[in-house]
Design a protein around this motif. Structure first.
Motif, PDB file in Angstrom:
ATOM      1  N   GLU A 157       0.852  -0.887   0.246  1.00 47.77           N
ATOM      2  CA  GLU A 157       0.034  -0.250   0.009  1.00 47.77           C
ATOM      3  C   GLU A 157       0.549   1.296   0.221  1.00 47.77           C
ATOM      4  OE1 GLU A 157      -2.797   0.297  -0.243  1.00 47.77           O
ATOM      5  OE2 GLU A 157      -4.365  -1.782   0.717  1.00 47.77           O
ATOM      6  N   HIS A 206       0.256  -5.714   1.739  1.00 43.49           N
ATOM      7  CA  HIS A 206      -1.430  -6.432   1.775  1.00 43.49           C
ATOM      8  C   HIS A 206      -1.523  -7.633   1.239  1.00 43.49           C
ATOM      9  CE1 HIS A 206      -5.991  -5.072   0.435  1.00 43.49           C
ATOM     10  NE2 HIS A 206      -6.113  -6.164   0.439  1.00 43.49           N
ATOM     11  N   LEU A 222      -3.197 -10.138  -1.081  1.00 42.02           N
ATOM     12  CA  LEU A 222      -4.961 -10.423  -1.393  1.00 42.02           C
ATOM     13  C   LEU A 222      -4.880 -12.282  -2.244  1.00 42.02           C
ATOM     14  CD1 LEU A 222      -7.458  -9.500  -3.064  1.00 42.02           C
ATOM     15  CD2 LEU A 222      -5.813  -9.034  -4.746  1.00 42.02           C
ATOM     16  N   ILE A 246      -1.629  -6.072   5.897  1.00 42.53           N
ATOM     17  CA  ILE A 246      -3.196  -6.671   5.746  1.00 42.53           C
ATOM     18  C   ILE A 246      -3.539  -7.207   5.172  1.00 42.53           C
ATOM     19  CG2 ILE A 246      -4.624  -4.262   6.904  1.00 42.53           C
ATOM     20  CD1 ILE A 246      -4.821  -3.844   3.855  1.00 42.53           C
ATOM     21  N   SER A 280      -7.180 -10.064   2.576  1.00 41.68           N
ATOM     22  CA  SER A 280      -8.285  -9.169   2.290  1.00 41.68           C
ATOM     23  C   SER A 280      -8.396 -10.639   1.248  1.00 41.68           C
ATOM     24  CB  SER A 280      -8.487  -8.477   1.830  1.00 41.68           C
ATOM     25  OG  SER A 280      -7.730  -7.717   0.211  1.00 41.68           O
ATOM     26  N   ASP A 288     -13.778  -7.056   3.398  1.00 39.78           N
ATOM     27  CA  ASP A 288     -13.056  -5.473   3.938  1.00 39.78           C
ATOM     28  C   ASP A 288     -11.754  -6.900   4.407  1.00 39.78           C
ATOM     29  OD1 ASP A 288     -14.884  -4.141   3.695  1.00 39.78           O
ATOM     30  OD2 ASP A 288     -15.927  -4.181   4.951  1.00 39.78           O
ATOM     31  N   PRO A 289     -10.754  -5.722   4.519  1.00 41.64           N
ATOM     32  CA  PRO A 289      -9.301  -5.830   4.705  1.00 41.64           C
ATOM     33  C   PRO A 289      -9.142  -5.908   5.821  1.00 41.64           C
ATOM     34  CG  PRO A 289      -9.301  -3.630   4.108  1.00 41.64           C
ATOM     35  CD  PRO A 289     -10.833  -4.084   3.770  1.00 41.64           C
ATOM     36  N   ARG A 330      -6.999  -6.740   9.814  1.00 47.13           N
ATOM     37  CA  ARG A 330      -5.495  -7.051  10.848  1.00 47.13           C
ATOM     38  C   ARG A 330      -6.349  -8.126  11.597  1.00 47.13           C
ATOM     39  NH1 ARG A 330      -3.573  -2.178   9.019  1.00 47.13           N
ATOM     40  NH2 ARG A 330      -4.702  -0.477   7.932  1.00 47.13           N
TER      41      ARG A 330
END
Length: 274
Positions: free
Chosen positions: A153, A159, A161, A192, A194, A205-206, A208
Motif C-alpha cells: 500500500e 497487503h 490478496l 492486512i 483480503s 474488507d481488509p 488486521r
C-alpha cells in the motif's frame, strides 16, 4: 537441524474443521484419503485428478498472472483470446472454458491489481511454497501458506490478496493465517489481508490482526499439526481402523468428493448399488 515432518496449513485446518455453516457437509475420511493414504496407487490416481472447480481456480490465477506479465494486454480488444491461448484453454472442458473466459473478461474490465506496487504474484502452479518453521513451546512444525498476491500500500503496509472463484463464502481463518505468515516474512511491516472473487467481483474488507490474535492462531496451528501427526501414526500402526481414525460422513457431500469412487462409505456408491 533434523528435517521437520509435522506441518500445518489452512488447507489442513479446513480438513479438520470446515468453515462455519459447512459442518453438515464435513467428512474427516476425506482427510484420511488425502493425507494418510495418498501414496496408494488407487488413491493417488484419484487425488491427482483436477475437478472442475480446481481447474477454474488454477486457470483464473494463471490468467491474472499473464495479464500482469504484459500490462499492454489490458487495452487490447483480443486480450482475452490472447490469454486463453497462453493458457491452452481450448484443451479444457466446455464448462471450464466458459467460466474462465468470463473471468478473464471480468478481470480485463476490472483489473484490481493494475497500478499496484506488486511484491509477489504467483501463477498458481508453483507447488508448495517454502515452509515457515514455527516453534510453539518445545514443539517445532512447518507452516505452509500459499499466498496468491502480495502488494504494498502507499503507506508501506503489506497487503495480502487471495483470489477466489465460485460461490464459496470467504473464510476469515484463512486471512488470519496469511497475516500469521506475514508476521514472519515481513516482521517489521504492518500487514492486512483480503479476498477478491474473480467471478463475482465481490471483495472483502481488509483484516488486521493483533499480536494476541496471531499468537492464538499459531497455537491452533501447533495443535492441528500435533493432532494430525498422531492420527497418521495411529493409521500406520492400525490401518484396519481407518474409518475409526478418520470417520466418514456419507451424504449429499459425497457427490462432490474426489474419493467417492473408491470410498466404501460413499452415498454415491450406495445409491448406485441400490
Amino acid at each position: 537441524m533434523d528435517k521437520i515432518w509435522a506441518f500445518a496449513s489452512y488447507n489442513l485446518w479446513s480438513q479438520f474443521a470446515p468453515p462455519v455453516g459447512q459442518e453438515y457437509f464435513h467428512c474427516d475420511m476425506k482427510r484420511g484419503f488425502a493425507r494418510a493414504r495418498q501414496r496408494e496407487p488407487g488413491v493417488a490416481a484419484v487425488k491427482d485428478l483436477d475437478n472442475t472447480p480446481q481447474r477454474i481456480g488454477i486457470l483464473a490465477q494463471q490468467g491474472v498472472y499473464e495479464f500482469h506479465q504484459n500490462p499492454k494486454l489490458f487495452s487490447r480488444k483480443d486480450a482475452v483470446e490472447q490469454v486463453a491461448e497462453i493458457l491452452q484453454l481450448s484443451q479444457e472442458s466446455t464448462p471450464v472454458q466458459e467460466r474462465v473466459i468470463l473471468i478473464l473478461s471480468n478481470y480485463q474490465q476490472h483489473p484490481i491489481l493494475l497500478g499496484k506496487n506488486i511484491i509477489k504474484l504467483n501463477r498458481g502452479d508453483e507447488g508448495f511454497p517454502p515452509p515457515i518453521i514455527m516453534k510453539q513451546g518445545n514443539y517445532l512444525f512447518n507452516f505452509f501458506a500459499a499466498i496468491d498476491c502480495i502488494f504494498a500500500e502507499p503507506d508501506g503496509t503489506i497487503h495480502i490478496l487471495d483470489f477466489k472463484t465460485g460461490k464459496s463464502e470467504f473464510d476469515r481463518r484463512q486471512a488470519y493465517l496469511y497475516l500469521l505468515a506475514a508476521s514472519y516474512l515481513y516482521p517489521s511491516q504492518p500487514a492486512i489481508a483480503s479476498f477478491y472473487n474473480l467471478e463475482t467481483g465481490k471483495q472483502s474488507d481488509p483484516l488486521r490482526a493483533t499480536a494476541d490474535t496471531l499468537k492464538a492462531f499459531k497455537i491452533e496451528m501447533s495443535l492441528i499439526a500435533q493432532r494430525h501427526q498422531k492420527d497418521l501414526k495411529r493409521y500406520r500402526d492400525a490401518p484396519a481402523e481407518f474409518d475409526i481414525i478418520f470417520p466418514p460422513n456419507p451424504g449429499s457431500n459425497c457427490s462432490y468428493c474426489p474419493f467417492n469412487s473408491i470410498c466404501e462409505f460413499s452415498s454415491v456408491i450406495l445409491e448406485v448399488a441400490a
